[in-house]
Design an enzyme around this catalytic site. Sequence first.
Site, PDB file in Angstrom:
ATOM      1  N   GLY A 175     -93.812 -81.972  -5.188  1.00  0.00           N
ATOM      2  CA  GLY A 175     -92.443 -82.183  -4.729  1.00  0.00           C
ATOM      3  C   GLY A 175     -92.081 -81.515  -3.414  1.00  0.00           C
ATOM      4  O   GLY A 175     -91.238 -82.023  -2.679  1.00  0.00           O
TER       5      GLY A 175
ATOM      6  N   ASP B 165     -84.379 -75.630 -10.990  1.00  0.00           N
ATOM      7  CA  ASP B 165     -83.637 -76.298 -12.064  1.00  0.00           C
ATOM      8  C   ASP B 165     -83.506 -75.302 -13.215  1.00  0.00           C
ATOM      9  O   ASP B 165     -82.616 -74.460 -13.207  1.00  0.00           O
ATOM     10  CB  ASP B 165     -84.368 -77.592 -12.435  1.00  0.00           C
ATOM     11  CG  ASP B 165     -83.561 -78.495 -13.342  1.00  0.00           C
ATOM     12  OD1 ASP B 165     -82.623 -78.010 -13.987  1.00  0.00           O
ATOM     13  OD2 ASP B 165     -83.860 -79.691 -13.431  1.00  0.00           O
TER      14      ASP B 165
ATOM     15  N   ASP C 231     -89.793 -86.865  -7.162  1.00  0.00           N
ATOM     16  CA  ASP C 231     -90.097 -88.153  -7.789  1.00  0.00           C
ATOM     17  C   ASP C 231     -89.591 -88.219  -9.226  1.00  0.00           C
ATOM     18  O   ASP C 231     -89.281 -87.206  -9.855  1.00  0.00           O
ATOM     19  CB  ASP C 231     -91.607 -88.385  -7.824  1.00  0.00           C
ATOM     20  CG  ASP C 231     -92.280 -87.543  -8.910  1.00  0.00           C
ATOM     21  OD1 ASP C 231     -91.995 -86.332  -8.987  1.00  0.00           O
ATOM     22  OD2 ASP C 231     -93.061 -88.103  -9.698  1.00  0.00           O
TER      23      ASP C 231
HETATM   24  P1  XMP Z   1     -87.683 -76.028 -13.327  1.00  0.00           P
HETATM   25  O1  XMP Z   1     -86.841 -76.640 -14.417  1.00  0.00           O
HETATM   26  O2  XMP Z   1     -88.920 -75.369 -13.872  1.00  0.00           O
HETATM   27  O3  XMP Z   1     -88.123 -77.262 -12.478  1.00  0.00           O
HETATM   28  O4  XMP Z   1     -86.857 -75.131 -12.439  1.00  0.00           O
HETATM   29  C1  XMP Z   1     -88.903 -77.140 -11.410  1.00  0.00           C
HETATM   30  C2  XMP Z   1     -89.682 -78.382 -11.129  1.00  0.00           C
HETATM   31  O5  XMP Z   1     -89.297 -79.517 -11.924  1.00  0.00           O
HETATM   32  C3  XMP Z   1     -89.112 -80.654 -11.147  1.00  0.00           C
HETATM   33  N1  XMP Z   1     -87.692 -81.041 -11.213  1.00  0.00           N
HETATM   34  C4  XMP Z   1     -87.169 -82.128 -10.679  1.00  0.00           C
HETATM   35  N2  XMP Z   1     -87.755 -83.117 -10.007  1.00  0.00           N
HETATM   36  N3  XMP Z   1     -85.670 -84.159  -9.746  1.00  0.00           N
HETATM   37  C5  XMP Z   1     -86.999 -84.130  -9.544  1.00  0.00           C
HETATM   38  O6  XMP Z   1     -87.524 -85.046  -8.910  1.00  0.00           O
HETATM   39  C6  XMP Z   1     -84.989 -83.213 -10.423  1.00  0.00           C
HETATM   40  O7  XMP Z   1     -83.763 -83.289 -10.585  1.00  0.00           O
HETATM   41  C7  XMP Z   1     -85.799 -82.136 -10.917  1.00  0.00           C
HETATM   42  N4  XMP Z   1     -85.502 -81.026 -11.625  1.00  0.00           N
HETATM   43  C8  XMP Z   1     -86.695 -80.381 -11.761  1.00  0.00           C
HETATM   44  C9  XMP Z   1     -89.524 -80.238  -9.741  1.00  0.00           C
HETATM   45  O8  XMP Z   1     -90.865 -80.564  -9.526  1.00  0.00           O
HETATM   46  C10 XMP Z   1     -89.382 -78.744  -9.726  1.00  0.00           C
HETATM   47  O9  XMP Z   1     -90.255 -78.080  -8.841  1.00  0.00           O
END
Ligand code: XMP
Length: 178
Positions: free
Chosen positions: A44, A105, A161
């Site tokens: 990402g 996130d 993605d």
């Molecule tokens: P966390 O929940 O561990 O998430 O903080 C980190 C990774 O999860 C993916 N991610 C997303 N990818 N749209 C995306 O395309 C989103 O809204 C999203 N939320 C989490 C992303 O790879 C991130 O590094």
Amino acid sequence: MNIAATNIILSQNDIQNCLERLANQLRQAYTQEDNVVAIVLLEGARRFAADLIKEWDRKIPLYFLRAKSYGNDVQSSGLVEITTSDRLLPDLTGKRVLLIDDIYDTGLTLRAVLDYLAPLQPADIKTCILLEKHHPHARKIPIDFLGATVPNTFVVGYGLDYAGKYRELDDIVELEGM
Ligand code: XMP
């Protein structure tokens, strides 16, 4: 159910403004003498990191880590799997690590990666994250350089993605119909 990437959250112009602001902050945070190494989380953050370092206009070594927890789902699985990819990580002892990721996130991914890097004894680790979601995070992570805050919806585009799709969009848009 129809899944569509429609509502623009950050336009190309907004993203460019973020890049310029972040590049200025990085110029102030690191001197030319600092031994900075960027570690980019795949997939990402690849595009963000490339554009940011170009904007920063500084030649720093780039390394990549793959941290996976989402699969094809929009909810974190809660388990984060880390693999070094493309090139192995160098000896980080005494280096200043700039960790670049696309989105904060739940924070589980960043927590797992920081825990993975800390024992490698870098001089310090700073986090540079393009997007932060509004909601309370399962893991609280210090973000040193932040692009923008976005609503608690699933966003795609500009490298992010959903199941391998929408990565190539130039804007960051909300994924609707989930
Ligand atoms: P966390 O929940 O561990 O998430 O903080 C980190 C990774 O999860 C993916 N991610 C997303 N990818 N749209 C995306 O395309 C989103 O809204 C999203 N939320 C989490 C992303 O790879 C991130 O590094």
